[in-house]
Scaffold this active site. Structure first.
Site, PDB file in Angstrom:
ATOM      1  N   ASP A 204      -1.600  -4.386  15.333  1.00  0.00           N
ATOM      2  CA  ASP A 204      -0.879  -3.164  15.687  1.00  0.00           C
ATOM      3  C   ASP A 204      -1.540  -2.553  16.908  1.00  0.00           C
ATOM      4  O   ASP A 204      -2.769  -2.555  17.044  1.00  0.00           O
ATOM      5  CB  ASP A 204      -0.793  -2.182  14.523  1.00  0.00           C
ATOM      6  CG  ASP A 204      -2.122  -1.896  13.854  1.00  0.00           C
ATOM      7  OD1 ASP A 204      -2.694  -0.824  14.111  1.00  0.00           O
ATOM      8  OD2 ASP A 204      -2.581  -2.741  13.061  1.00  0.00           O
TER       9      ASP A 204
ATOM     10  N   GLU B 290      -1.902   9.817   7.272  1.00  0.00           N
ATOM     11  CA  GLU B 290      -3.354   9.769   7.129  1.00  0.00           C
ATOM     12  C   GLU B 290      -3.987  11.138   6.903  1.00  0.00           C
ATOM     13  O   GLU B 290      -5.156  11.227   6.547  1.00  0.00           O
ATOM     14  CB  GLU B 290      -3.991   9.153   8.379  1.00  0.00           C
ATOM     15  CG  GLU B 290      -3.479   7.755   8.723  1.00  0.00           C
ATOM     16  CD  GLU B 290      -4.125   7.216   9.984  1.00  0.00           C
ATOM     17  OE1 GLU B 290      -5.268   7.609  10.296  1.00  0.00           O
ATOM     18  OE2 GLU B 290      -3.483   6.399  10.669  1.00  0.00           O
TER      19      GLU B 290
END
Length: 256
Positions: free
Chosen positions: A48, A140
């Site tokens: 990623d 997150e």
């Protein structure tokens, strides 16, 4: 005898230090020194990326390998909050398809920004196509939200984006964050992409599709360290996860 005793004590100390401090974190030490370890038993590898990778040499990346396997898929950072478009998203998203990677796009969720605005911003900037992986929500942070408020906000984003694409988005989050905040039945039906570094086996016991197993990977065509991922399945199963072409989806037969 004194020297022998001192040497023996030194050896005992070294062994104690290794087994208590080094051995449990051996994966972390290897990553720090440029030797990331790839979990056994997985054949489909990916990465990623975002603007942190700067300019990618796509020709070299197309021929790169991870653990003797080709790079099959790439998740690309697209948006963050309700105003930030990753500087390199459009270029990376275009080049990923041009170079025959299975591509996906993710949104970095900002808990203190309205979830509807974030979903609308993502949908305005990102135009996924058949053959792309489902949209991804990267969660997150909690911000100032309570557990219930965070869960409601995340579900709002997921529902709006699913309505647009007709597929369930992927949830990306850390192993401990998932258990603490997103481990309710509301999120059981979503594909899970977990981040859990420096372990030989994933400790999460529930179903999962992707595992970001290191943030210190080295891949030809990329500058510096990069996040490396594995898919929990075959390449054929990964392809089946992608957004279907509406022209090829079989219509249900009429009841007789």
């Amino acid at each position: 005898m004194i020297w022998t005793g001192a040497i023996l004590l030194g050896l005992i100390y070294i062994l104690f230090f290794y087994y208590v401090f080094v051995s449990p974190s051996s994966f972390r030490w290897k990553a720090i020194y440029g030797d990331p370890v790839y979990p056994d038993g997985f054949d489909v590898h990916g990465i990623d990326v975002s603007h942190y990778q700067e300019d990618i040499d796509w020709e070299r990346l197309r021929n790169a390998s991870l653990n003797s396997s080709p790079v099959s898929f790439i998740f690309i950072k697209a948006t963050e909050g309700a105003k930030i478009l990753d500087d390199n998203f459009n270029q990376n998203f275009y080049e990923a398809k041009k170079n025959d990677f299975i591509r996906g796009a993710y949104h970095f969720f900002v808990p203190d920004v309205d979830a509807r605005q974030q979903a609308r911003f993502f949908l305005k900037q990102v135009h996924l196509e058949p053959g792309d992986l489902p949209p991804v929500l990267d969660v997150e942070k909690v911000g100032d939200l309570t557990d219930a408020q965070l869960q409601k906000a995340v579900k709002t984003w997921l529902d709006l984006v699913e309505k647009e694409y007709g597929v369930k988005p992927i949830i990306y989050t850390g192993y401990k964050f998932k258990l603490r905040y997103l481990n309710t039945p509301d999120f059981d039906g979503y594909p899970y992409w977990t981040a859990h570094y420096y372990v030989k086996k994933l400790e999460y016991k529930g179903p999962w599709r992707f595992w970001q197993h290191t943030d210190c990977g080295s891949v030809s065509g990329l500058k510096g360290a990069v996040d490396c991922d594995i898919f929990n399945g075959s390449l054929e199963e990964l392809m089946k996860m992608t957004i279907p072409d509406p022209d090829t989806v079989a219509e249900p037969e009429d009841s007789l």
